[in-house]
Design a protein around this motif. Structure first.
Motif, PDB file in Angstrom:
ATOM      1  N   THR A   1       0.819  -1.196   0.000  1.00 31.97           N
ATOM      2  CA  THR A   1       0.000   0.000   0.000  1.00 31.97           C
ATOM      3  C   THR A   1       0.854   1.247   0.000  1.00 31.97           C
ATOM      4  OG1 THR A   1      -1.563  -1.202   1.344  1.00 31.97           O
ATOM      5  CG2 THR A   1      -1.874   1.165   1.194  1.00 31.97           C
TER       6      THR A   1
ATOM      7  N   THR B   1      -9.793  -0.095   2.439  1.00 30.75           N
ATOM      8  CA  THR B   1      -9.032  -1.221   2.969  1.00 30.75           C
ATOM      9  C   THR B   1      -8.794  -1.038   4.471  1.00 30.75           C
ATOM     10  OG1 THR B   1      -6.849  -0.241   2.665  1.00 30.75           O
ATOM     11  CG2 THR B   1      -7.823  -1.392   0.759  1.00 30.75           C
TER      12      THR B   1
ATOM     13  N   LEU C   1      -5.103  -7.130   8.366  1.00 27.92           N
ATOM     14  CA  LEU C   1      -3.867  -6.356   8.367  1.00 27.92           C
ATOM     15  C   LEU C   1      -3.950  -5.305   9.480  1.00 27.92           C
ATOM     16  CD1 LEU C   1      -3.304  -5.891   4.533  1.00 27.92           C
ATOM     17  CD2 LEU C   1      -2.098  -7.432   6.080  1.00 27.92           C
TER      18      LEU C   1
ATOM     19  N   ASN D   1      -2.626 -14.624  -1.628  1.00 25.57           N
ATOM     20  CA  ASN D   1      -4.036 -14.309  -1.467  1.00 25.57           C
ATOM     21  C   ASN D   1      -4.788 -14.812  -2.697  1.00 25.57           C
ATOM     22  OD1 ASN D   1      -6.504 -12.437  -1.833  1.00 25.57           O
ATOM     23  ND2 ASN D   1      -5.824 -11.904   0.222  1.00 25.57           N
TER      24      ASN D   1
ATOM     25  N   MET E   1       3.613 -12.145   8.734  1.00 32.60           N
ATOM     26  CA  MET E   1       2.519 -11.902   9.677  1.00 32.60           C
ATOM     27  C   MET E   1       1.767 -13.197   9.989  1.00 32.60           C
ATOM     28  SD  MET E   1       0.921  -8.173   8.680  1.00 32.60           S
ATOM     29  CE  MET E   1       1.890  -6.676   8.926  1.00 32.60           C
ATOM     30  N   ASN E   2       1.684 -14.091   9.023  1.00 28.05           N
ATOM     31  CA  ASN E   2       1.034 -15.379   9.243  1.00 28.05           C
ATOM     32  C   ASN E   2       1.874 -16.279  10.145  1.00 28.05           C
ATOM     33  OD1 ASN E   2      -1.347 -15.366   7.073  1.00 28.05           O
ATOM     34  ND2 ASN E   2       0.442 -14.425   6.144  1.00 28.05           N
TER      35      ASN E   2
ATOM     36  N   ASN F   1      -4.002 -14.412   7.353  1.00 31.71           N
ATOM     37  CA  ASN F   1      -4.535 -13.089   7.070  1.00 31.71           C
ATOM     38  C   ASN F   1      -5.749 -13.167   6.161  1.00 31.71           C
ATOM     39  OD1 ASN F   1      -4.238 -10.663   4.759  1.00 31.71           O
ATOM     40  ND2 ASN F   1      -4.381 -10.005   6.873  1.00 31.71           N
TER      41      ASN F   1
ATOM     42  N   ASN G   1      -7.997 -10.434   4.303  1.00 34.16           N
ATOM     43  CA  ASN G   1      -8.030  -9.011   3.991  1.00 34.16           C
ATOM     44  C   ASN G   1      -9.346  -8.672   3.304  1.00 34.16           C
ATOM     45  OD1 ASN G   1      -6.961  -6.380   3.837  1.00 34.16           O
ATOM     46  ND2 ASN G   1      -6.324  -6.720   1.731  1.00 34.16           N
TER      47      ASN G   1
ATOM     48  N   GLU H   1       4.810   1.819   6.333  1.00 33.60           N
ATOM     49  CA  GLU H   1       5.000   0.608   5.533  1.00 33.60           C
ATOM     50  C   GLU H   1       6.331   0.580   4.786  1.00 33.60           C
ATOM     51  OE1 GLU H   1       2.319  -1.784   2.332  1.00 33.60           O
ATOM     52  OE2 GLU H   1       2.937   0.254   1.851  1.00 33.60           O
TER      53      GLU H   1
ATOM     54  N   THR I   1      -6.006  -1.137   6.173  1.00 36.00           N
ATOM     55  CA  THR I   1      -4.825  -0.331   6.499  1.00 36.00           C
ATOM     56  C   THR I   1      -5.040   1.148   6.231  1.00 36.00           C
ATOM     57  OG1 THR I   1      -3.910  -0.863   4.317  1.00 36.00           O
ATOM     58  CG2 THR I   1      -3.172  -2.212   6.175  1.00 36.00           C
TER      59      THR I   1
ATOM     60  N   TYR J   1       4.543  -8.943   3.984  1.00 34.51           N
ATOM     61  CA  TYR J   1       3.886  -9.098   5.276  1.00 34.51           C
ATOM     62  C   TYR J   1       2.542  -9.806   5.192  1.00 34.51           C
ATOM     63  CZ  TYR J   1       1.707  -4.590   3.902  1.00 34.51           C
ATOM     64  OH  TYR J   1       1.044  -3.584   3.230  1.00 34.51           O
ATOM     65  N   GLN J   2       1.743  -9.496   4.174  1.00 39.62           N
ATOM     66  CA  GLN J   2       0.385 -10.046   4.113  1.00 39.62           C
ATOM     67  C   GLN J   2       0.370 -11.562   3.942  1.00 39.62           C
ATOM     68  OE1 GLN J   2      -2.047  -8.446   0.980  1.00 39.62           O
ATOM     69  NE2 GLN J   2      -3.847  -9.596   1.566  1.00 39.62           N
TER      70      GLN J   2
END
Length: 436
Positions: A3, A97, A393, A286, A216-217, A316, A318, A403, A99, A211-212
């Protein structure tokens, strides 16, 4: 999806400059015959075709309202939306979104939306809640799953386990499977005598700084926490989080089952291209990436759930929301449009045509059937994951500005120039400094 950062004007002079960049596309004007024209903004060209059908149905049911769909490329979408918000000319309804949400809701840009959140996926609905009010009509969701190259599995004589498991110490079926799928130019695997990590031909997995779909997972599946609470502080430098970060880096630099960060680090890395080229056997992604991968792949793509960590599987999810502009010239009609977009008719249409999983519960099968029919691809693992433990997120102010720095720090971590503890401490300190 990465982003871009948002910058808000801090003075009337800045607002004047931003108004010029808006080119007058925001706001709503009355159409001839007493009709009201609403502007609906999105960034996905593929979904625009579906929304043209959706808006035609809405206009038929509401003859006094016309809807003008405005498409902007993603890299321009947020810059222009910020400019329009500052100028007071934002579109009536637009995509939002998790974020970006905190930046807009805390500045009064969004209007509360009446909605029965129990009808929608919990993670999506909660991501757009602020001070006890809902500021977005849940639209859809995408979830991280494991895409895999069935041809490479067959060539290696490996079966995808029903459940992949991992622990920070490297035990579990996940790393074992990744080793079997990793081969150097001589056909040797990590752990074999003579295996050459400098001449790897195919990798079992792709672990990289995203990260997504990546770290992060690992953090959440190891019991770590990204934030202490929504609109709160970053906490991913705790022991469980650092262990998870170390595992992700070890897949590259210690276990040699993943490409080096010199080939994958953003913004110039080619992670997705490597999977499409057949160099990688397992690739977290994703489901929104399917239209950009499956048609181009010269191999059969499979979908599996993400590996389970010590704390279970946590992935995640989203979700997007339909946001209503607080200063819309036609607030009643804008709310009516947002309410309609949250109903079964439009969400089912978008699911049945394979655009996205709908946020409204009970409609996911249409998306599953589309991919089974058009690509012979079984995407039910995504659905099963969405029924389990999921997280959004980071929903807190400052993330869009933080970010870029976060990626810079973690690029160094994946390259081995910072330890996971050093990277996490630095990122958490800098990230928390951006929270207002």
């Amino acid at each position: 999806m990465l982003t871009p950062r948002i910058r808000w004007a801090a003075s009337l002079a800045g607002a004047a400059v931003l108004t010029l960049s808006a080119c007058g596309s925001g706001g709503s004007d009355g159409a001839p015959g007493g009709k009201v024209t609403l502007t609906y903004r999105l960034w996905d060209e593929q979904q625009k075709a579906g929304y043209e059908k959706v808006m035609a149905a809405f206009e038929k049911a509401n003859p006094s309202i016309d809807v003008r769909i405005e498409l902007l490329p993603y890299d321009q979408y947020w810059t222009k939306l910020t400019a329009d918000a500052v100028a007071g000319t934002a579109p009536d309804v637009f995509w939002m979104t998790p974020t970006q949400f905190p930046e807009y809701v805390t500045k009064g840009v969004l209007s509360p939306v009446p909605v029965d959140t129990a009808k929608y996926h919990k993670t999506v609905a909660e991501a757009f809640t602020y001070q006890g009010k809902q500021y977005g009509m849940p639209k859809d969701w995408g979830v991280v799953g494991l895409l895999y190259n069935k041809d490479l599995f067959k060539k290696a004589g490996v079966e995808m386990p029903d459940t992949l498991t991992w622990k920070p110490d490297g035990s579990g079926t996940f790393l074992e499977t990744a080793r079997k799928l990793t081969a150097d130019a001589a056909g040797k695997h990590p752990g074999d005598p003579g295996f050459d990590p400098a001449k790897i031909k195919t990798y079992g997995f792709l672990s990289w700084n995203h990260y997504q779909t990546q770290w992060m997972n690992w953090v959440s599946s190891n019991g770590g926490k990204l934030l202490d609470q929504p609109f709160g502080k970053y906490t991913f430098n705790d022991e469980a989080s650092v262990q998870a970060l170390q595992f992700g880096v070890d897949l590259v630099n210690k276990h040699h089952v993943s490409p080096p960060a010199t080939r994958t680090n953003p913004p110039t890395g080619k992670a997705t291209d490597m999977f499409k080229a057949g160099e990688v056997a397992m690739f977290p992604a994703n489901n929104a990436l399917l239209p950009f991968v499956v048609p181009d792949a010269a191999f059969e793509v499979g979908v599996a759930p993400m590996p389970e960590g010590p704390a279970g599987r946590s992935v995640n999810l989203n979700g997007l929301a339909e946001a209503v502009y607080a200063k819309s010239k036609h607030p009643e009609q804008a709310q009516k449009l947002a309410a309609y977009l949250g109903t079964e008719e439009p969400q089912k249409l978008m699911a049945d045509e394979g655009y996205a999983f709908p946020a409204l519960n009970g409609l996911a099968q249409g998306y599953v059937d589309h991919w089974a029919k058009t690509a012979k691809l079984d995407v039910t693992p995504f659905v099963k994951e969405a029924e389990g433990t999921t997280f959004p997120l980071p929903v807190t102010t400052g993330f869009t500005g933080f970010e870029t720095k976060l990626n810079q720090i973690f690029n160094e971590m994946y390259l081995g120039r910072l330890t996971p503890k050093q990277a996490a401490d630095q990122a958490v300190t800098e990230g928390n400094a951006t929270i207002k």
